[in-house]
Design an enzyme around this catalytic site. Structure first.
Site, PDB file in Angstrom:
ATOM      1  N   CYS A 282      65.190  55.952  91.203  1.00 36.83           N
ATOM      2  CA  CYS A 282      66.301  56.171  92.129  1.00 36.83           C
ATOM      3  C   CYS A 282      66.627  57.661  92.182  1.00 36.83           C
ATOM      4  O   CYS A 282      66.490  58.385  91.201  1.00 36.83           O
ATOM      5  CB  CYS A 282      67.522  55.357  91.744  1.00 36.83           C
ATOM      6  SG  CYS A 282      68.075  55.514  90.028  1.00 36.83           S
ATOM      7  N   SER A 314      66.060  56.504  86.499  1.00 34.47           N
ATOM      8  CA  SER A 314      66.760  57.504  87.308  1.00 34.47           C
ATOM      9  C   SER A 314      65.890  58.737  87.435  1.00 34.47           C
ATOM     10  O   SER A 314      65.008  58.976  86.606  1.00 34.47           O
ATOM     11  CB  SER A 314      68.081  57.902  86.649  1.00 34.47           C
ATOM     12  OG  SER A 314      67.846  58.775  85.535  1.00 34.47           O
ATOM     13  N   ASP A 315      66.117  59.521  88.486  1.00 34.28           N
ATOM     14  CA  ASP A 315      65.573  60.874  88.481  1.00 34.28           C
ATOM     15  C   ASP A 315      66.266  61.618  87.346  1.00 34.28           C
ATOM     16  O   ASP A 315      67.303  61.185  86.821  1.00 34.28           O
ATOM     17  CB  ASP A 315      65.819  61.553  89.835  1.00 34.28           C
ATOM     18  CG  ASP A 315      64.793  62.645  90.121  1.00 34.28           C
ATOM     19  OD1 ASP A 315      64.202  63.176  89.163  1.00 34.28           O
ATOM     20  OD2 ASP A 315      64.586  62.963  91.301  1.00 34.28           O
ATOM     21  N   CYS A 316      65.717  62.739  86.952  1.00 30.62           N
ATOM     22  CA  CYS A 316      66.175  63.370  85.713  1.00 30.62           C
ATOM     23  C   CYS A 316      67.608  63.883  85.810  1.00 30.62           C
ATOM     24  O   CYS A 316      67.918  64.766  86.604  1.00 30.62           O
ATOM     25  CB  CYS A 316      65.209  64.469  85.308  1.00 30.62           C
ATOM     26  SG  CYS A 316      63.621  63.768  84.844  1.00 30.62           S
ATOM     27  N   ALA A 318      70.044  62.135  86.917  1.00 31.56           N
ATOM     28  CA  ALA A 318      70.731  61.593  88.092  1.00 31.56           C
ATOM     29  C   ALA A 318      71.973  60.798  87.701  1.00 31.56           C
ATOM     30  O   ALA A 318      72.923  60.712  88.471  1.00 31.56           O
ATOM     31  CB  ALA A 318      69.784  60.722  88.911  1.00 31.56           C
TER      32      ALA A 318
END
Length: 802
Positions: A282, A314-316, A318
């Site tokens: 995401c 999650s994206d890093c 996020a």
């Protein structure tokens, strides 16, 4: 917490992550055989080590043995070890966009394997419009990834591919995508993911080094096993880094139901339904006011409707963004609780490690929610064989250094560059050059003798890169070089005189200009669509000084307004080579001197510079004349263009002939009361469209278009066949046209080949209405193949039995 303080805290999180990533690459232990669970007899008796049990049973068994603290320590990309159960730490974050990349801490090149094959950037590979090529690249990268894992230099879970739509030409990460068309992006996602994860592979046992049919690997046909795990990212409507006061961290993408259904969502659906991806990521941004990592509706749709079996990351940082940057939740533990309840499973970063337990203590989330996340995570690890014993004894255990940077893989990288390079202009058939008739050559430009950014973003350490200058020298020994500009930004003309003098002395001149990662990359969008700095002046100056018309070569992943060069007779030929990877120089040289016939096609529209007046934040795909909005991508854009989607020339000419194609289709649909009401609403007995869910059988509507492709020229070549459709305009916002099929076919000079393109009317001829529902327009559809047009009439027949 104030916005200023929150932003500062968020930046500290990012710096911590970057520091960790850097340290993991520079001071990590020497690579060795990876540690794995169930290694010792002390632990192998646990049920989660019992390979005779089902994967869900093994996953649940493992979860039942963990303490709450041990569970929470698994909710990060850097999952902690569990010594009492013999489970080592695991790094989930490795990258493999177009080759094994250095971006994630899970990959390192300081061990036995110092490099890996660097394929062209995705946007270039997509320009080949060759599904089998995409599949082979996915397989080759997988072989190298698994080999590096066996030597402790990579993980088994890789966060690729990027399957966001290349919506805006300024987007810094457009280079990482398969372009602007959702059908093409979907096709790429399916081919890459299936091959990378090991679908349709055969077991390996003592095959020799290299890549080919004997090197393709997988588990048994009836197993749910994975060779590696691919991750489709970034869910969803993410295509902005920085524009004015907006960044990917604070931007809320406002997306209509219509655009979500027919543009933003299809690649993710295909990646899961047909590609069987085992991971979703995401994105940072919000979607219609809700952070993407809190979109429970999308997560549930993926699992319940699309059949997703995997983990969501999650994206890093996020999750940290939700609280510290977007101020969406009141407390950090609210953010940790909410993403778990929404269905996200792990967080790239440390946020969950610090706040998940507090969220449980405050009653904001139940431990059962963490158990659900762990089930998804452990299930993927079990499918990868991480709990099956020594990986060196498994079906992929023999892969090693002999399988990385092989001659076969490097040949595949060369073929990908050859097929992806696009010829945009070739006045008076200036090319190809006859090397026996070229006495001297000059190559000019800041990118002409530079190998550092041949692959673009998310690149690793290439096997044997070569600059364009060196590649051309292999053909013409007397090749000279001048940079003209000291770098790509080209803020000075101090080197122009040297470049002009060099051009004057050469028999033929090639100018290499365009973009690099100083202009477009993650966290950086472009501000205009022109060549950077004084590059345009350099091109024109050299063209004016050259004895003959010059050859212009454009690098970079984003469209460039080169209208000046398109109209200038002193510039005979224009190539777009993007970021062609380690073999790009050889591929370009072969094409210029006619050893390979170009056949690439643009996977994105090239807009004029004036397009920058359109706000990047406007996510609407469809044109709106009332506010001067021109729309986006070839399907909806109504303005002028420099070059169009699908454009690309060859050194030969091709013609088409329809051999078999229907003229009429009868669509059977169930008769229901709301249908008769809709007939009256449409003004009488004529029905303009039907809803896809009313069609009795979509399968029976499928048909093949059989085409004869003839090479009418004097040169063999591979050619991209693109079948478009223009559907009846039954309501506002109907696409101008849409791609419904493509194939790449090799033909010999004066020869012909027959190809078949499958058309699924329910999928390819349907469109989304304003409510996001798929409808099938009735009436005359126009199928277009080059200059050929064919009318296909769709009419409806009521099915009273249903």
């Amino acid at each position: 917490m104030s916005l200023q303080l929150g932003s500062l805290f968020f930046l500290l999180q990012i710096l911590t992550l970057l520091l960790f990533s850097s340290l993991s690459k520079t001071i990590s232990q020497s690579p060795k055989t990876p540690q794995f669970p169930c290694e010792s007899s002390l632990f192998s008796s646990y049920p989660f080590c019992n390979t005779s049990l089902s994967i869900p049973t093994r996953a649940q068994s493992l979860i039942s043995l963990l303490t709450l603290q041990e569970k929470i320590q698994q909710l990060s990309d850097n999952a902690s070890s569990i010594p009492r159960l013999g489970i080592p730490a695991y790094e989930w974050w490795s990258e493999s966009l177009h080759g094994i990349a250095t971006n994630g801490p899970g990959v390192m090149f300081n061990g036995t394997m110092k490099s890996a094959t660097s394929f062209p950037q995705v946007i270039v590979t997509t320009a080949s419009f060759n599904r089998s090529l995409w599949s082979k690249i996915g397989s080759a990268i997988a072989v190298e990834a698994r080999a590096m894992y066996n030597y402790g230099q990579a993980g088994l879970t890789f966060w690729a591919p990027v399957i966001n739509i290349f919506r805006d030409p300024r987007w810094g990460r457009g280079q990482e995508t398969p372009g602007e068309d959702p059908m093409v992006v979907s096709a790429y996602a399916i081919e890459f993911v299936k091959s990378f994860q090991g679908a349709n592979r055969k077991s390996i046992d003592g095959d020799g080094p290299g890549f080919g049919e004997k090197r393709v690997l997988r588990g048994d046909d009836d197993s749910d096993g994975l060779m590696l795990s691919a991750c489709c990212k970034h869910l969803i409507a993410y295509d902005l880094e920085k524009w004015e006061n907006f960044s990917r961290y604070n931007f809320s993408a406002v997306v209509t139901d219509q655009d979500m259904e027919d543009t933003y969502q299809p690649p993710f659906r295909s990646c899961i339904e047909e590609g069987k991806a085992s991971c979703l990521m995401c994105s940072y941004n919000q979607v219609n006011g809700v952070p993407a990592c809190l979109r429970e509706d999308l997560f549930q749709k993926a699992r319940n409707e699309w059949g997703f079996k995997g983990y969501i990351t999650s994206d890093c940082d996020a999750v940290a963004t939700i609280y510290f940057y977007q101020n969406y939740t009141k407390t950090p533990e609210d953010a940790a609780a909410d993403v778990l309840k929404a269905g996200m499973d792990t967080n790239c970063g440390t946020f969950m490690l610090r706040y998940a337990q507090l969220a449980i203590l405050k009653g904001k989330v139940r431990e059962e929610e963490i158990d659900k996340a762990l089930f998804n995570l452990f299930t993927v690890q079990l499918r990868l064989g991480l709990f099956d014993g020594d990986p060196r004894r498994g079906k992929f255990g023999k892969l090693g250094p002999q399988d990385v940077c092989t001659s076969e893989h490097r040949a595949l990288a060369l073929e990908a560059a050859r097929q992806g390079i696009v010829l945009l202009k070739n006045d008076k058939r200036f090319l190809p050059l006859n090397k026996d008739a070229v006495s001297s050559l000059a190559i000019i430009g800041p990118l002409a003798n530079n190998v550092s950014q041949m692959g673009g973003g998310y690149t690793g350490v290439p096997c044997s890169p070569k600059s364009f200058f060196k590649g051309l020298q292999d053909y013409i020994k007397k090749t000279s070089y001048a940079s003209g500009c000291s770098d790509v930004p080209c803020n000075s003309d101090a080197g122009f005189n040297e470049a002009i003098d060099t051009a004057k002395e050469a028999d033929f001149v090639i100018v290499v200009v365009g973009l690099d990662l100083s202009q477009e990359t993650e966290d950086q969008d472009r501000v205009n669509l022109l060549l950077p700095g004084q590059q345009m002046a350099l091109v024109s100056s050299v063209a004016a000084a050259s004895k003959r018309p010059v050859i212009l070569v454009l690098t970079g992943g984003g469209p460039i307004d080169v209208s000046f060069a398109k109209a200038d007779p002193r510039i005979s030929s224009i190539f777009w080579i993007g970021y062609p990877g380690e073999a790009g120089a050889e591929a370009l040289s072969e094409i210029i001197f006619g050893d390979f016939n170009p056949g690439g096609r643009l996977p994105m529209t090239w807009y004029p510079a004036s397009f920058t007046k359109v706000p990047m934040t406007d996510m609407n795909m469809r044109a709106d004349p009332s506010r001067g909005y021109p729309g986006r991508t070839y399907r909806f854009y109504t303005g002028n263009q420099v070059y169009g989607f699908g454009e690309g020339l060859s050194y030969t000419n091709y013609s088409y002939k329809f051999l078999s194609i229907p003229s009429k289709l009868s669509v059977m649909r169930s008769f229901e009361s709301h249908s008769s009401k809709r007939i009256l609403q449409q003004g009488g007995s004529k029905l303009d469209f039907i809803h896809i869910d009313e069609v009795t059988s979509c399968f029976s509507l499928k048909f093949y278009v059989q085409v004869l492709v003839t090479n009418e020229g004097d040169m063999d070549g591979s050619h991209v066949v693109m079948l478009f459709a223009r559907v009846p305009k039954v309501f506002r916002g109907t696409p101008e046209k849409q791609l419904i099929g493509f194939d790449r076919v090799h033909t010999i000079s004066k020869g012909s080949k027959e190809i078949s393109i499958l058309v699924d009317p329910c999928k390819h001829l349907s469109i989304a209405n304003e409510h996001g529902n798929r409808i099938l327009p009735l009436g005359n559809h126009v199928l277009m193949l080059g200059d050929l047009e064919h009318l296909l009439q769709l009419k409806v027949t009521e099915d009273f039995k249903n």
